[in-house]
Design an enzyme around this catalytic site. Structure first.
Site, PDB file in Angstrom:
ATOM      1  N   THR A 119       0.816  -1.214   0.000  1.00 59.84           N
ATOM      2  CA  THR A 119       0.000   0.000   0.000  1.00 59.84           C
ATOM      3  C   THR A 119       0.849   1.263   0.000  1.00 59.84           C
ATOM      4  O   THR A 119       1.971   1.260   0.535  1.00 59.84           O
ATOM      5  CB  THR A 119      -0.901   0.017   1.256  1.00 59.84           C
ATOM      6  OG1 THR A 119      -1.525   1.302   1.374  1.00 59.84           O
ATOM      7  CG2 THR A 119      -0.104  -0.215   2.533  1.00 59.84           C
ATOM      8  N   TYR A 143      -1.878  -0.054  10.069  1.00 58.82           N
ATOM      9  CA  TYR A 143      -2.168  -0.705   8.783  1.00 58.82           C
ATOM     10  C   TYR A 143      -0.943  -0.619   7.872  1.00 58.82           C
ATOM     11  O   TYR A 143      -0.439  -1.639   7.377  1.00 58.82           O
ATOM     12  CB  TYR A 143      -3.385  -0.040   8.120  1.00 58.82           C
ATOM     13  CG  TYR A 143      -3.582  -0.443   6.681  1.00 58.82           C
ATOM     14  CD1 TYR A 143      -3.943  -1.735   6.346  1.00 58.82           C
ATOM     15  CD2 TYR A 143      -3.371   0.474   5.653  1.00 58.82           C
ATOM     16  CE1 TYR A 143      -4.102  -2.108   5.018  1.00 58.82           C
ATOM     17  CE2 TYR A 143      -3.528   0.109   4.327  1.00 58.82           C
ATOM     18  CZ  TYR A 143      -3.892  -1.186   4.015  1.00 58.82           C
ATOM     19  OH  TYR A 143      -4.042  -1.550   2.702  1.00 58.82           O
TER      20      TYR A 143
END
Ligand code: UD1
Length: 329
Positions: A119, A143
């Site tokens: 990501t 995350y």
């Protein structure tokens, strides 16, 4: 001898199911491992679906053997940024520890190719734009950190084993299968284009713009929105690259340019034929003003050439899918 298989963890999810569809169309043999916590069995259009956890080593060992797996594409993960802040161990447990267990099985089985869904959150709030692969990695939430830890595990494992990997750092993924067979069905969505489409079909009353005082031309946040079809194709190109003997790498997946929140909402209104009901609100905590991919390396290394770099196309497919969902409910 029967064809070797590709194991796709999380292949019943939004991005995974688009990759499975493209792999299936390309004639690959696929086994999907998904616990269906956020995915949908009906989204798996090709291959076999095995319902189970990526961290279940006995199951993974059996699948790698029974299906004669040659490559692994790993999507299964938790992806809600605010939840990762309130419940970090859930994210480190699933995204990092389960991936570590999966990698151990891959190592034992001699898997040579591993593609990982990383990501743009690994960059945190970069000082310079665009964010290239050289930009310092400084996640600002668990995350992003949980994904970066996997990138480091892959780097370290490939240094001492036959496993080669491509980590693809996704920017803002949106849109759906242009033929409308699969799409984004995540409940309680927070992503801009998904929420805007829910407003367009009447599932929500309004959409909030989080921050109108950013140092951007119209004051709202800018992001690099990439069509899920192009993103899925990057996975197929990554597989081709690894099969051709390519070295382990980590690559940005974006177009290299962005749109503001206002531009996106205007486009959703235009495609829908009616402007959206918009509320202006203060900034959302943790949002950078702008996040754009430095997008040259993936073109060079994988020969990736996006075919859907068009906000109207992205929004049209997302809205068509939302209308389909609305008609079902
Ligand atoms: C998403 C990803 C993140 C990734 C980033 C890459 C998730 C949950 N997040 O985050 O992991 O690092 O892309 O760029 O997958 N906005 C509104 N109103 C809304 C929703 C959003 O104004 O109702 C604004 C946000 O403030 C932001 C933009 O729209 O400026 C995009 O937000 P969002 O779609 O939530 O994605 P990111 O936060 O960029």
């Amino acid at each position: 001898m029967s064809q070797k298989a590709i194991l796709v963890s999380g292949g019943a999810g939004y991005i995974g199911s688009h990759v499975v569809r493209q792999l299936g169309e390309a004639g690959e043999r696929i086994v999907v491992l998904d616990n269906l916590s956020t995915g949908f069995a009906e989204a798996v259009l090709y291959g076999e679906l095995v319902v189970g956890d990526t961290g279940d080593q006995a199951l993974v060992r059996k699948l790698l053997k029974d299906y004669d797996v040659e490559s692994v594409i790993h999507f299964a993960a938790h992806t809600v940024v605010p939840e990762s802040v309130s419940n970090p161990l859930k994210y480190y447990g699933n995204n990092t520890c389960c991936t570590r267990n999966l990698l151990e099985c891959c190592d034992e089985a001699g898997i040579k190719h591993f593609i990982f869904s990383s990501t743009a959150a690994v960059y945190g709030m970069p000082d310079t734009m665009p964010a290239t692969e050289e930009t310092p990695k400084a996640p600002i939430n668990p995350y992003g950190m949980s994904k970066l830890m996997t990138e480091y595990m892959l780097r370290d494992l490939s240094a001492v084993s036959d496993l080669s990997s491509v980590a693809l750092r996704y920017f803002n993924v949106a849109g759906c299968d242009p033929e409308g067979r699969i799409g984004q069905s995540t409940p309680n969505a927070t992503l801009l284009i998904k929420v805007a489409c829910e407003v367009a079909v009447g599932k929500r009353d309004s959409i909030s713009i989080f921050g109108t005082d950013y140092p951007t031309p119209d004051g709202t946040g800018i992001r690099d929105y990439i069509h899920v079809e192009d993103l899925a194709d990057a996975h197929l190109k990554a597989l081709e690259y690894l099969r051709g003997g390519g070295e382990s790498t980590a690559l940005n997946c974006g177009y290299g340019h962005g749109y503001s929140v206002r531009e996106v909402l205007e486009m959703v209104g235009k495609v829908n034929g009616t402007p959206l009901n918009i509320i202006e609100e203060p900034r959302r905590a943790g949002d950078p003003p702008e996040l754009i991919a430095g997008a040259d390396l993936i073109r060079k290394q994988l020969g990736w050439q996006p075919q859907h770099d068009d906000l109207e196309a992205i929004v049209s497919t997302a809205l068509a899918w939302e209308k389909k969902l609305a008609a079902k409910s």
